[in-house]
Scaffold this active site. Structure first.
Site, mmCIF file in Angstrom:
data_model
loop_
_atom_site.group_PDB
_atom_site.id
_atom_site.type_symbol
_atom_site.label_atom_id
_atom_site.label_comp_id
_atom_site.label_asym_id
_atom_site.label_seq_id
_atom_site.Cartn_x
_atom_site.Cartn_y
_atom_site.Cartn_z
ATOM 1 N N ASP A 66 -1.992 -7.572 27.828
ATOM 2 C CA ASP A 66 -0.884 -7.541 28.786
ATOM 3 C C ASP A 66 -0.422 -6.123 29.106
ATOM 4 O OD1 ASP A 66 -0.995 -10.314 28.461
ATOM 5 O OD2 ASP A 66 0.528 -10.291 26.900
ATOM 6 N N GLU A 241 1.946 -15.953 36.904
ATOM 7 C CA GLU A 241 2.755 -15.232 35.917
ATOM 8 C C GLU A 241 2.456 -13.736 35.986
ATOM 9 O OE1 GLU A 241 1.634 -17.061 32.240
ATOM 10 O OE2 GLU A 241 -0.433 -16.364 32.340
#
Length: 564
Positions: A66, A241
């Site tokens: 991420d 997302e």
């Protein structure tokens, strides 16, 4: 051995723990480790490169998922998720986007990060780092899942290591928030949450936007949906997302991950004339994926997505994103890693990788400033424990409130405390990321168990139910080395009775894709005795174990060992 820059605040935080935690009694046993050494041997990294004009992907190998990035001047800063590992959110600095130095951690004090009882793949999800030129402030915004929810911290200088305590964002729900500051100084938060009304299919999510006031560090007004479901709602897309907004040449771009963080993962982009939309999808979406490639290709990179864009001072754009390197099918033990690619522009949209192309392992880039790199490639990293504080490569499981470790005269001492890696607690465990598919890791240990509940050694740790413990124990009055394979229930797969229990022992684990082996040496490494070989390590893969982390190779001590 080159050591990373020391983070003063981390050291201070650990001193606070020492001062206010319960005093460790003198009768508590301890394991003494004289060094730890890790060597990576991946075939895909064996091809030589010119480090002045080429770099390797991933730029951060092992469990660094991420990624998010920002820039001030010619200084780049990058952060990653850490879930329930502590300290939280490693922060890296670079001048060229390729050669990174870890500055420390954003969340390096217990007051910033309380992970008590949180599952390993709870905790810190998808941190996003942003620089606001209007008030010369850096922000890191994230979600503590199963904890305090969405919050931000801020600093004027990321290189100082001093970030604020969490500022809660009670009106921002869901996960994956990120900040955007427009040219007029106005701020916005975008994030993932459930759609308006009842979700219409499994994985149906939406991207929302809030107004954000940099004066109060809070949202205001009504939130608004920017994107419902994904770029093509008729296909019932899942898990939109990791959103980011960028303003480029007067246009607003909304970029997000779509498809879930598995092999169908992708990155999509939309464009608008207004920050709050409406946003029009790029006809060539997705702008990054590997789901359309043959599964049997050599050295595959899979599951790519969760990207962030950054512009260089010369106007060139780049993307950082996560990807995985499986050794077979969807099996990988190294977790989700950080990759870097240049961005091209097509029809006024950013494209990270053309459809049908594989993520390259070697990429050309001019103007690199090569340095000794133990963040990717094949290398040997050794910690002789001869510094005043722990190296930044080490990670703990959850927040420590007692100091169960000590650096003393070139040794690491771990106290055999009454906490275990099998429970949702903070055991005496220091983990190093497995960064290669083929690797060796070894240490030297002195430890004499006093009871049959004490153990110390090396652990290959994916989570509380999926791990391999290589340790020294006492069983029925006999000191021995054992290997316990935990895949929901524990199985003894190796055992060796020690002839000289008080003697220093070298312990080594080797891994080759899905097979791990465990060795001991009683003569300083001249000869090695195999304790357990070819253990099935697919049980440590994300595909089997679940969650979002990668394998940690850890040093461990406990006084509550059980083989069942």
């Amino acid at each position: 051995m080159q050591k990373q820059i020391r983070n003063t605040l981390l050291s201070t935080g650990l001193l606070i723990i020492c001062a206010f935690s319960a005093q460790i009694v003198s009768s508590q046993n301890k394991a003494v480790f004289s060094y730890f050494e890790y060597t990576g041997k991946d075939i895909v990294f064996s091809e030589p490169i010119d480090p002045a004009r080429e770099y390797r992907n991933p730029i951060l190998s092992g469990f660094y998922p991420d990624p998010s990035i920002c820039r001030k001047g010619d200084d780049y800063y990058l952060v990653n998720s850490t879930f329930s590992y502590y300290p939280g959110v490693p922060i890296f600095h670079s001048k060229d986007l390729v050669n990174w130095v870890q500055l420390g951690f954003v969340l390096n004090r217990p007051s910033q990060l309380k992970l008590d009882g949180i599952r390993l793949s709870g905790g810190i999800y998808a941190p996003a780092i942003e620089y606001n030129k209007h008030n010369d402030t850096f922000y890191m915004i994230t979600t503590c899942v199963d904890g305090i929810g969405n919050f931000l911290v801020k600093t004027k200088n990321p290189q100082s290591g001093v970030w604020s305590d969490p500022i809660l964002l009670p009106k921002v729900w869901g996960i994956d928030p990120s900040l955007f500051f427009d040219d007029d100084g106005k701020g916005y938060i975008v994030h993932n949450d459930a759609p308006e009304g009842k979700p219409e299919w499994d994985g149906h999510r939406a991207i929302w936007i809030h107004n954000f006031d940099p004066e109060t560090d809070q949202t205001f007004g009504e939130r608004q949906v920017l994107l419902d479901g994904g770029v093509d709602r008729s296909t019932k897309p899942v898990w939109i997302e990791g959103p980011h907004i960028y303003k480029i040449n007067g246009k607003y771009y909304l970029m997000a991950a779509e498809g879930g963080t598995g092999t169908y993962h992708s990155e999509v982009v939309l464009k608008s004339d207004s920050v709050k939309g409406p946003y029009v999808p790029y006809e060539g979406n997705p702008i990054l994926t590997q789901r359309d490639l043959p599964a049997d290709r050599q050295f595959p990179v899979t599951s790519v997505g969760h990207a962030d864009l950054i512009d260089a001072p010369d106007g060139q754009w780049y993307a950082v994103f996560l990807g995985c390197r499986p050794y077979q099918g969807d099996y990988y033990n190294t977790g989700r890693e950080t990759f870097l690619l240049p961005v091209t522009w097509k029809d006024d949209f950013p494209v990270i990788l053309d459809a049908g192309k594989s993520v390259p392992y070697i990429v050309e880039k001019e103007g690199l400033q090569p340095a000794g790199n133990t963040l990717t490639g094949n290398f040997t990293w050794r910690d002789n424990f001869d510094t005043a504080s722990l190296d930044y490569k080490w990670a703990m499981i959850r927040t420590p409130y007692d100091q169960w470790w000590n650096l003393n005269d070139g040794n690491l001492e771990l106290h055999a405390i009454d906490k275990s890696i099998y429970d949702k607690t903070n055991p005496a465990f220091l983990g190093y990321r497995q960064q290669n598919l083929i690797f060796e890791a070894q240490t030297e240990i002195v430890f004499v168990p006093r009871t049959e509940k004490e153990l110390a050694g090396i652990v290959c740790f994916q989570n509380e139910k999926h791990n391999i413990v290589f340790g020294k124990i006492r069983e029925q009055g006999v000191d021995k080395l054992i290997v316990d394979h935990n895949q929901g229930n524990r199985t003894r797969v190796g055992e060796y009775i020690l002839k000289e229990p008080g003697k220093a022992i070298l312990m080594k684990v080797t891994g080759e894709n899905d097979r791990y082996s465990f060795y001991a040496s009683f003569d300083k490494g001249n000869n090695w005795t195999k304790i357990a070989s070819d253990i099935d390590a697919k049980t440590l893969s994300t595909h089997v174990a679940g969650g979002f982390t990668g394998v940690m190779i850890g040093l461990y001590a406990t006084s509550v060992y059980s083989s069942k």
